[in-house]
Every structure is written in C-alpha cells, then in structure tokens.
Design an enzyme around this catalytic site. Structure first.
Site, mmCIF file in Angstrom:
data_model
loop_
_atom_site.group_PDB
_atom_site.id
_atom_site.type_symbol
_atom_site.label_atom_id
_atom_site.label_comp_id
_atom_site.label_asym_id
_atom_site.label_seq_id
_atom_site.Cartn_x
_atom_site.Cartn_y
_atom_site.Cartn_z
ATOM 1 N N THR A 31 15.921 -56.745 -13.117
ATOM 2 C CA THR A 31 16.643 -56.995 -11.864
ATOM 3 C C THR A 31 16.784 -55.682 -11.092
ATOM 4 O O THR A 31 17.051 -54.644 -11.708
ATOM 5 C CB THR A 31 18.048 -57.548 -12.188
ATOM 6 O OG1 THR A 31 17.903 -58.780 -12.879
ATOM 7 C CG2 THR A 31 18.869 -57.793 -10.921
ATOM 8 N N GLY A 32 16.646 -55.760 -9.764
ATOM 9 C CA GLY A 32 16.909 -54.564 -8.956
ATOM 10 C C GLY A 32 15.835 -54.330 -7.918
ATOM 11 O O GLY A 32 14.836 -55.053 -7.858
ATOM 12 N N THR A 34 13.700 -51.877 -7.621
ATOM 13 C CA THR A 34 12.395 -51.441 -8.145
ATOM 14 C C THR A 34 11.630 -52.651 -8.669
ATOM 15 O O THR A 34 10.429 -52.819 -8.398
ATOM 16 C CB THR A 34 12.592 -50.389 -9.262
ATOM 17 O OG1 THR A 34 13.570 -49.446 -8.846
ATOM 18 C CG2 THR A 34 11.292 -49.674 -9.578
ATOM 19 N N ASP A 87 11.576 -53.494 -16.432
ATOM 20 C CA ASP A 87 12.850 -53.382 -15.712
ATOM 21 C C ASP A 87 13.043 -51.948 -15.207
ATOM 22 O O ASP A 87 12.396 -51.010 -15.685
ATOM 23 C CB ASP A 87 14.009 -53.778 -16.645
ATOM 24 C CG ASP A 87 15.276 -54.162 -15.870
ATOM 25 O OD1 ASP A 87 15.295 -54.023 -14.643
ATOM 26 O OD2 ASP A 87 16.245 -54.592 -16.517
ATOM 27 N N ALA A 89 16.064 -48.839 -14.191
ATOM 28 C CA ALA A 89 17.227 -48.254 -14.869
ATOM 29 C C ALA A 89 18.007 -47.460 -13.832
ATOM 30 O O ALA A 89 17.463 -47.096 -12.780
ATOM 31 C CB ALA A 89 16.780 -47.343 -16.001
ATOM 32 N N ASP A 90 19.277 -47.215 -14.126
ATOM 33 C CA ASP A 90 20.081 -46.394 -13.209
ATOM 34 C C ASP A 90 19.837 -44.916 -13.469
ATOM 35 O O ASP A 90 19.690 -44.132 -12.539
ATOM 36 C CB ASP A 90 21.558 -46.753 -13.348
ATOM 37 C CG ASP A 90 21.794 -48.183 -12.899
ATOM 38 O OD1 ASP A 90 21.427 -48.494 -11.755
ATOM 39 O OD2 ASP A 90 22.287 -48.988 -13.695
ATOM 40 N N LYS A 100 21.912 -48.792 -17.695
ATOM 41 C CA LYS A 100 21.507 -49.872 -16.807
ATOM 42 C C LYS A 100 22.731 -50.690 -16.415
ATOM 43 O O LYS A 100 23.799 -50.482 -16.948
ATOM 44 C CB LYS A 100 20.495 -50.788 -17.525
ATOM 45 C CG LYS A 100 19.162 -50.099 -17.778
ATOM 46 C CD LYS A 100 18.124 -51.042 -18.351
ATOM 47 C CE LYS A 100 18.079 -52.401 -17.733
ATOM 48 N NZ LYS A 100 17.949 -52.402 -16.260
ATOM 49 N N GLY A 103 23.047 -53.476 -11.200
ATOM 50 C CA GLY A 103 23.020 -54.802 -10.571
ATOM 51 C C GLY A 103 23.850 -55.825 -11.332
ATOM 52 O O GLY A 103 23.832 -57.015 -11.004
ATOM 53 N N GLU A 109 19.649 -58.501 -19.453
ATOM 54 C CA GLU A 109 18.614 -57.459 -19.534
ATOM 55 C C GLU A 109 18.484 -56.950 -20.970
ATOM 56 O O GLU A 109 17.380 -56.732 -21.465
ATOM 57 C CB GLU A 109 18.963 -56.303 -18.584
ATOM 58 C CG GLU A 109 18.825 -56.716 -17.119
ATOM 59 C CD GLU A 109 19.281 -55.658 -16.127
ATOM 60 O OE1 GLU A 109 18.953 -55.789 -14.953
ATOM 61 O OE2 GLU A 109 19.976 -54.705 -16.525
HETATM 62 C C1 5RP Z 1 20.376 -54.074 -12.857
HETATM 63 C C2 5RP Z 1 19.786 -52.820 -13.395
HETATM 64 C C3 5RP Z 1 18.753 -52.142 -12.561
HETATM 65 O O1 5RP Z 1 17.585 -52.016 -13.307
HETATM 66 C C4 5RP Z 1 19.256 -50.775 -12.168
HETATM 67 O O2 5RP Z 1 20.514 -50.918 -11.532
HETATM 68 C C5 5RP Z 1 18.266 -50.087 -11.240
HETATM 69 O O3 5RP Z 1 18.183 -50.779 -10.024
HETATM 70 P P1 5RP Z 1 17.293 -50.272 -8.830
HETATM 71 O O4 5RP Z 1 15.860 -50.491 -9.227
HETATM 72 O O5 5RP Z 1 17.709 -51.137 -7.670
HETATM 73 O O6 5RP Z 1 17.593 -48.819 -8.590
HETATM 74 O O7 5RP Z 1 20.095 -52.357 -14.462
HETATM 75 O O8 5RP Z 1 21.404 -54.570 -13.669
#
Ligand code: 5RP
Length: 237
Positions: A31-32, A34, A87, A89-90, A100, A103, A109
């Site tokens: 999710t997110g 990316t 996926d 990551a933050d 993570k 979102g 996840e």
């Molecule tokens: C969602 C997540 C996302 O992978 C994380 O927040 C990164 O998001 P983005 O790609 O929008 O920077 O863990 O729960």
C-alpha cells in the site's frame, strides 16, 4: 516535471516489474504512493505480455486500484502463500530493518510479508539509510484498549500519539476497524525485541517494525537503482 522522489519511485518499481515479475506468479501487493506506481507498471506488463498474475492486496485502497487497472485480485484466504510480496516502506535502516505503516495498513502488510516466499521493498533514496529513531512506530489498537496501552508503551520508552486525519472526527480507523496510532521513541532500542514487546501488550494488534524481514530492497537513486539482496549480505556479515 516529475520530482526526484517520483522518478526514484518509478525506477525502483520498474526494476521490479522488468526483472522480478514472471508468468503465473501470485503477487502480494502493498500500500502507498510507491506501490501505486508499481501497480500501474504491473498492469501494463500483464497486458503487453499477456501474463497470468494473481494479486493479493494489503488494503482496500490497493484492492480498488488493482481492480480499476483490470488486474486479477484474490485474497489471503484463497492464497495463504504468495510467491512475492512487493511493498514500500517509511524508512530502511543500514541493517535493512524497516518501519512501515505510514498508510496504516501494516497489519495486513505484515501478514502478507510473512506469507511470501520473497519480500521485495521498493523505496526512493530519501528513505535509506535512516535511524530507527527518525520515525515513530505505527500501531494498530483495539478501540476499547486505547487508554490501557498507553502505560505499557511508556514503560517500553514510547509515547503514544493517536493518528488524526481529515474528513472524520476522532482517530483514524484502520481497514480492520481498529484505531491507528504512532509511538515516538527517544532512546535507542533493539527492533527485534521491541517488535515483540509491543505486540505483547494486550489490545495491540500489530506494529510497524519489520526487522530483518525484507529479502530484496530496490532503492531508486536518481535514474538508476541500488539492488540489495539482504539475505546474502546478512550471511556474509
Ligand atoms: C503503508 C506503508 C507504506 O509502504 C509506507 O507508508 C510508504 O508509503 P509511500 O510509498 O507512500 O511513501 O507502510 O502502510
């Protein structure tokens, strides 16, 4: 014009689609922002190459996007194992531990990451390498336990802040119907021990620490990628 960050998310996603996606795969999809780019590129590849790919989404938002793009969607009940899980990551530390849950989808996840034969992370260069303390740890809490978890989290060194957004009064509710919060730590901690300790608090469903869980990390750096196979690096340490 696209920002550096957008270009890096794109090149990391494209690398995965071009090199790690094959016919007949069951693909867990994170999710997110990316991952949204990854989904776009995945749908192009599935159409162009006429691939049979089944996607297992980690959130309602991802399910909607996958469906809009015409991809085949299943769930974790029908597919309790996925071939790969892709996926974002933050943050990613220099030891390849992840935080993570930006979102709020970290529970599903983590379930998907743990049911995957391979967990592939796609990020832009701003997110690596980062210190654990640079980012709070997201937590998902059963609604009636929002007050009882504060003290045990404090005893672990963390301060709970419930997550508020717009368009709703009160804390944000997850796809699973629970409250989302973020725990701010100010002192160094061991991510493996802390992941377990947080989840041991009654009322906490899951947290956003993903220590030693990623198998491959693809980092977009300007127009190219740094491709890391974490398993191999850990073994050689
Ligand atoms: C969602 C997540 C996302 O992978 C994380 O927040 C990164 O998001 P983005 O790609 O929008 O920077 O863990 O729960």
């Amino acid at each position: 014009m696209q920002s550096k960050k957008e270009i890096e998310k794109y090149v990391a996603s494209k690398y995965v689609v071009d090199n790690l996606i094959f016919d007949d795969l069951i693909v867990g999809v994170g999710t997110g922002t990316t991952v949204n780019i990854f989904i776009e590129l995945l749908s192009e590849k599935v159409n162009t190459d006429d691939l049979s790919i089944v996607c297992v989404p980690s959130s309602i938002e991802t399910k909607l996007l996958l469906t809009q793009k015409g991809l085949t969607v299943s769930d974790i009940i029908e597919n309790s194992e996925v071939d790969i899980y892709v996926d974002g990551a933050d943050i990613v530390t220099e030891n390849y531990d992840l935080i993570k849950g930006g979102g709020g989808a970290m529970t599903m996840e983590k379930i998907l990451a743990s049911s995957a034969h391979e967990f592939i992370v796609i990020i832009d260069s701003e997110k690596y390498p980062k210190e654990l303390l640079s980012h709070p740890v997201p937590v998902e809490i059963i609604p009636l336990a929002v007050n009882t978890v504060i003290k045990p989290l404090f005893e672990l060194g963390g301060e709970l802040k419930l997550r508020y957004g717009t368009g709703k009064i009160g804390p944000i509710i997850s796809d699973n119907g629970n409250v989302l919060g973020d725990v701010v730590f100010r002192e160094e901690y061991n991510p493996k021990n802390m992941e377990k300790a947080i989840n041991n608090i009654p009322g906490i469903i899951e947290n956003g620490l993903f220590p030693e869980k990623a198998d491959k990390i693809v980092i977009g750096i300007d127009n190219s990628v740094n491709y890391i196979e974490t398993e191999r690096i850990r073994k050689n340490k």
